[in-house]
Design an enzyme around this catalytic site. Sequence first.
Site, short mmCIF file in Angstrom:
data_model
loop_
_atom_site.label_atom_id
_atom_site.label_comp_id
_atom_site.label_asym_id
_atom_site.label_seq_id
_atom_site.Cartn_x
_atom_site.Cartn_y
_atom_site.Cartn_z
N ASN A 23 -7.88 4.32 8.93
CA ASN A 23 -7.31 3.08 9.66
C ASN A 23 -7.30 3.25 11.06
O ASN A 23 -7.15 2.46 11.79
CB ASN A 23 -5.80 3.08 9.22
CG ASN A 23 -4.86 4.37 9.31
OD1 ASN A 23 -5.27 5.08 8.65
ND2 ASN A 23 -3.97 4.30 10.09
N GLY A 83 0.79 -1.18 -0.03
CA GLY A 83 -0.15 0.06 0.02
C GLY A 83 0.71 1.27 -0.04
O GLY A 83 0.52 2.27 -0.71
N THR A 84 1.85 1.41 0.81
CA THR A 84 2.78 2.46 0.85
C THR A 84 3.30 2.80 -0.53
O THR A 84 3.35 4.01 -0.87
CB THR A 84 3.79 2.27 1.84
OG1 THR A 84 3.38 2.08 3.33
CG2 THR A 84 4.76 3.58 1.96
N THR A 129 11.27 -6.21 -11.51
CA THR A 129 10.63 -7.42 -11.85
C THR A 129 9.30 -7.77 -11.14
O THR A 129 9.50 -7.65 -9.92
CB THR A 129 11.60 -8.62 -11.62
OG1 THR A 129 12.94 -8.37 -12.22
CG2 THR A 129 10.89 -10.06 -12.05
N GLY A 186 -2.14 -5.76 0.02
CA GLY A 186 -2.67 -7.21 0.25
C GLY A 186 -2.68 -7.77 1.67
O GLY A 186 -3.91 -8.34 2.05
N HIS A 187 -1.85 -7.21 2.50
CA HIS A 187 -1.86 -7.76 3.87
C HIS A 187 -2.94 -7.33 4.80
O HIS A 187 -2.83 -7.85 5.86
CB HIS A 187 -0.44 -7.66 4.56
CG HIS A 187 -0.07 -6.47 5.12
ND1 HIS A 187 0.03 -6.09 6.31
CD2 HIS A 187 0.26 -5.21 4.49
CE1 HIS A 187 0.14 -4.86 6.29
NE2 HIS A 187 0.33 -4.20 5.29
N GLN A 227 -7.80 0.17 3.73
CA GLN A 227 -8.76 -0.20 4.80
C GLN A 227 -10.06 -0.73 4.47
O GLN A 227 -10.85 -1.49 5.01
CB GLN A 227 -8.81 0.62 5.94
CG GLN A 227 -7.33 0.80 6.64
CD GLN A 227 -6.96 -0.36 7.44
OE1 GLN A 227 -7.63 -1.15 7.77
NE2 GLN A 227 -5.73 -0.28 7.96
N CYS A 274 1.95 1.53 12.20
CA CYS A 274 3.19 2.04 11.33
C CYS A 274 3.96 3.17 12.20
O CYS A 274 4.97 3.34 12.21
CB CYS A 274 2.76 2.49 9.95
SG CYS A 274 1.93 1.32 8.98
#
Length: 401
Positions: free
Chosen positions: A156, A69-70, A242, A205-206, A184, A334
């Site tokens: 968040n 996300g960052t 990549t 994703g997390h 979120q 964070c």
Amino acid sequence: MSVYLDHAATTPVRDAAVDAWARATAAGGNPSSLHGAGRAARRLLEESREALARSLGVGPSEVVMTAGGTEADNLGVKGLYAARRRADPRRTRVLASPVEHHAVLDCVEWLAAEQGADVVWLPVDDRGVVDVAATRDLLAADPDGVALLTCMWANNEVGSVQPVAALVEAAHAHGVPVHVDAVQGVGWLEGSVGALGADTVAVSGHKLGAPVGSGALLVRRGVALEAVVHGGGQERGVRSGTVDTAAAAALAVAVAEAVAEQPLQAPRVAALRDRLADGIAALDPTAVVRGADRHAPGARLPGNLHVTFTGCEGDSLLYLFDADGIAVSTGSACRAGVPEPSHVLSAMAVTDVEARGALRFSLGRTSTEADVDRVLAVLPAILRRARAAAARVSGAAVTVP
Ligand code: PLP
């Protein structure tokens, strides 16, 4: 028995995402290579991109894979700003919500410090919700000078959902692009992110059961975006490096599951959150729930409960809960460990003293009634100890509700 109520920081990875990741990692191959192994990786990458696009309500060509996300927020905010200024150097103004995650906030502040941006913070109310009418006025005051507007889908820390569709409409009326941090919201809020109509949208994703380090930036067709990371020109030149095929495969699977489960999980988790809120109110009538009304449909993330406990330090509460095997947070993970009042609470006009006792419970798909009941069982003793500790530090009398 341990209880995990910090799903907004990260949520357990889904079995299907682990399987997809493991299969893709074992298969190997660089999706940019022209030989068979490369073509197989490319096929999986493009299938994942298509699946992700379907789940999120956008086209496959609008998905740019990122490492979380960052990075997606950095590409959206900095990439839009650079492209808009290149087209017209007068566009230096950035309209930003002051309750953004640091992934956006620090980009905006960097643009101001290093790239000549003039930041206008959008007014928010005491729930942390952006004022649409005031935003319209700010846009109308100098539409030619605005580079972009940025506002998150859901906060968040306090869980408030922002009026993103209305902000997009207001900005687009002046040809101003909008970046949305949807990290979120995806998998929890009704409606697809694609339907918000934003120009760039960050997904992580997390937060929904894919591995840490998977994510995407959705870039609406035709939107000009400059690269932030330069190199081999992957992802249509806007995100070199990549591409992590395994992360993309896991992300696609996790987002598909999260979006499919949303109609069942959102009300189930909201009911658990309400059980927790009601239980806390009964045990400590001085506790204050902050953020949008949890009873108003769609106003708040289903799993979020942000409470300030008077006369306590949030950090003490966190460690006392942790000692009882319960994981909670004082706000944005964070920034955990940084002893400064939350910028979100400050923007909501919460005083530094009130903000000290802030605690965020965030529930997720693995949360149960037993988790909630365990919190409520230990809460009275934890509050007594936290208040006694705070009183010892300040020398004040202890009042135990
Ligand atoms: N935006 C919001 C609203 C978040 O809550 C977070 C993570 O806490 C991020 C961005 C950053 O996402 P990531 O951890 O994938 O870099």
